[in-house]
Design an enzyme around this catalytic site. Sequence first.
Site, PDB file in Angstrom:
ATOM      1  CB  SER A  61      -1.035   0.078   1.447  1.00 52.05           C
ATOM      2  OG  SER A  61      -1.686  -1.170   1.319  1.00 52.05           O
TER       3      SER A  61
HETATM    4  N1  SAH Z   1      -0.537  -5.345   4.025  1.00 51.86           N
HETATM    5  C1  SAH Z   1       0.346  -5.439   2.817  1.00 51.86           C
HETATM    6  C2  SAH Z   1      -0.573  -5.230   1.668  1.00 51.86           C
HETATM    7  C3  SAH Z   1      -1.020  -6.409   1.016  1.00 51.86           C
HETATM    8  S1  SAH Z   1      -2.204  -6.477  -0.486  1.00 51.86           S
HETATM    9  C4  SAH Z   1       1.603  -4.740   2.890  1.00 51.86           C
HETATM   10  O1  SAH Z   1       1.858  -4.006   3.619  1.00 51.86           O
HETATM   11  O2  SAH Z   1       2.287  -4.999   1.764  1.00 51.86           O
HETATM   12  C5  SAH Z   1      -3.298  -7.375   0.290  1.00 51.86           C
HETATM   13  C6  SAH Z   1      -2.749  -8.679   0.561  1.00 51.86           C
HETATM   14  O3  SAH Z   1      -4.198  -9.593   1.083  1.00 51.86           O
HETATM   15  C7  SAH Z   1      -2.404  -9.620  -0.667  1.00 51.86           C
HETATM   16  O4  SAH Z   1      -1.082  -9.928  -0.463  1.00 51.86           O
HETATM   17  C8  SAH Z   1      -3.339 -10.628  -0.875  1.00 51.86           C
HETATM   18  O5  SAH Z   1      -2.937 -12.240  -1.253  1.00 51.86           O
HETATM   19  C9  SAH Z   1      -3.862 -10.894   0.589  1.00 51.86           C
HETATM   20  N2  SAH Z   1      -5.411 -11.267   0.769  1.00 51.86           N
HETATM   21  C10 SAH Z   1      -6.408 -11.231  -0.061  1.00 51.86           C
HETATM   22  N3  SAH Z   1      -7.323 -12.017   0.608  1.00 51.86           N
HETATM   23  C11 SAH Z   1      -6.730 -12.567   1.647  1.00 51.86           C
HETATM   24  C12 SAH Z   1      -7.294 -13.529   2.547  1.00 51.86           C
HETATM   25  N4  SAH Z   1      -8.757 -13.945   2.438  1.00 51.86           N
HETATM   26  N5  SAH Z   1      -6.635 -14.005   3.595  1.00 51.86           N
HETATM   27  C13 SAH Z   1      -5.389 -13.631   3.683  1.00 51.86           C
HETATM   28  N6  SAH Z   1      -4.816 -12.559   2.736  1.00 51.86           N
HETATM   29  C14 SAH Z   1      -5.563 -12.354   1.806  1.00 51.86           C
END
Ligand code: SAH
Length: 216
Positions: A61
């Site tokens: 993000s």
């Molecule tokens: N917080 C992260 C941003 C991640 S983007 C950072 O600091 O980099 C969102 C992430 O959520 C992705 O990696 C995706 O694979 C994950 N995601 C999506 N649905 C999910 C679920 N049901 N359980 C766990 N992770 C999930």
Amino acid sequence: MNFDIARKRMVESQIISRGIKDRRLIEAMLKVPRHVFVEEAMAAQAYSDTPLPIGEKQTISQPYMVALMTELLQLSGSDKVLEIGTGSGYQAAILATLADRVYTVERIRPLALKARKALDSIGLLNVNIKISDGTVGWEEEAPFDAIIVTAGAPDIPEKLVDQLKPGGRLVIPVGSQFEQILVRVIKQEDGSFVRDDIAGCRFVKLVGRYGWGTEE
Ligand code: SAH
């Protein structure tokens, strides 16, 4: 490229200038090396005012969004925090600097493994990562003082609200697959909820039992 200077500039021009006030959070953003959480080829862009690709069609993000969501969690230092969507691990690193213990769930194995390595490389030892569907929360470790979802959900998953302590805060983007509203829910001592709509945002989708299907 001097990463320390780039990080200081990022905090001044993207975080403080946009109204983030929590001193501990500002210190954490000055401290945590964001470039460790992106591909080496992208390290020079790590401090720019934008989300960046991290592989597997996912993104780290924008720094301001990390700060805004974290500030809304009102962490005091003694908190037990749950994050859904580990991704690069950067948000988890900020949380780990501000809270006592962090539990983070990622559904895509290679991302979880990379995040583990990055967190270990900077010596953050209070983060537990689980490879699983986070829309059901983390029952064995509940309840939590704060829960943050870093992917866009169609609705607020009930299990997550259930796993909040009285007084606990949940921050989650809710809406369509293309745009969402950042929502904060605070569980009151009597078990009722207060909901605030904070700002528009755009996240990758939350995929899982109480999220979007993989085909949509
Ligand atoms: N917080 C992260 C941003 C991640 S983007 C950072 O600091 O980099 C969102 C992430 O959520 C992705 O990696 C995706 O694979 C994950 N995601 C999506 N649905 C999910 C679920 N049901 N359980 C766990 N992770 C999930």
